[in-house]
Design an enzyme around this catalytic site. Structure first.
Site: not given
Ligand code: NHR
Ligand code: GAR
Length: 193
Positions: A110, A146, A175
């Site tokens: 993240h 997160d 990262e």
């Molecule tokens: N799932 C759980 N249960 N717990 C976590 O900690 C998760 C997860 C899935 C993904 C990555 C996360 C990040 O690192 C991650 C952590 C997507 C969203 C989101 O709101 C939020 C956080 C992360 C990934 N997605 C929207 C949705 O409705 C769609 C957004 C889009 O498509 O652009 O899923 O940030």
């Molecule tokens: C990375 O910066 C990762 O930490 C972030 O998106 C980028 C993906 O880059 N992840 C999120 O924001 C998850 N919600 P990549 O596709 O080149 O690895």
């Protein structure tokens, strides 16, 4: 025995690439057995194919609900005999049931210093808040977004004149260092919940 790892992506896949490169080392404790994307044209898929890693696309928009999409992903992970799941720029929230079934075996990178800036648009929010310090976190995934235990973090300075892109690329460089290290710790059993 190397741990079998599946990587979930939605886009460019530069973190996926860092994991694939690290896993080429003979003494690395994990092997990448599947790259799965919820987006059909995710850039990372091409790199995985070139490196002869099995890929699979499961498009969330073709499923009637989050739970049914998650079940399809779970079936693919099981079929690949995955033991660890690494989210790498995976942009779909996973349902609590899915998160619980991979408890202690699923990790995410993240782009913030958690617990600061959970969720999306982390670089923009850190800049707007006038932060001097920002970074990235590898954490175990739990049902709460997160929120799982932290495995590794890397800090970067926010510099005068930074915009979102400049800050994002400074964070991304870190990262690519901490994600392979964190996966090593998890695969070796040195980091666990
Ligand atoms: N799932 C759980 N249960 N717990 C976590 O900690 C998760 C997860 C899935 C993904 C990555 C996360 C990040 O690192 C991650 C952590 C997507 C969203 C989101 O709101 C939020 C956080 C992360 C990934 N997605 C929207 C949705 O409705 C769609 C957004 C889009 O498509 O652009 O899923 O940030
Ligand atoms: C990375 O910066 C990762 O930490 C972030 O998106 C980028 C993906 O880059 N992840 C999120 O924001 C998850 N919600 P990549 O596709 O080149 O690895």
């Amino acid at each position: 025995m190397k741990k079998r790892v599946a990587i979930l992506i939605s886009g460019r896949g530069s973190n996926m690439r860092a994991l694939i490169e690290a896993a080429k080392a003979k003494d690395y404790p994990a092997e990448i057995v599947l790259v799965l994307s919820n987006v059909a044209d995710a850039g990372g898929l091409d790199f995985a194919r070139t490196h002869k890693i099995p890929t699979q696309v499961i498009e969330h928009k073709k499923f009637p609900s989050r739970e049914i999409f998650d079940n399809a992903v779970n079936t693919a992970l099981k079929a690949a005999n995955a033991e660890i799941v690494a989210l790498a720029g995976f942009m779909r929230l996973l349902s609590p049931r899915f998160a619980e079934s991979w408890h202690g075996r699923m990790i995410n990178i993240h782009p913030s210093l958690l617990p600061a800036y959970k969720g999306l648009h982390t670089h923009k929010r850190a800049l707007e808040a006038g932060e001097k310090l920002h970074g990235a976190t590898v954490h175990f995934v739990t049902a709460e977004l997160d929120d799982g235990p932290v495995i590794l973090q890397a800090k970067v300075p926010v510099l005068p004149g930074d915009n979102e892109d400049a800050l994002a690329s400074r964070v991304l460089e870190q990262e690519h260092k901490i994600y392979p290290e964190a996966l090593r710790l998890v695969a070796e059993g040195k980091a666990k919940i």
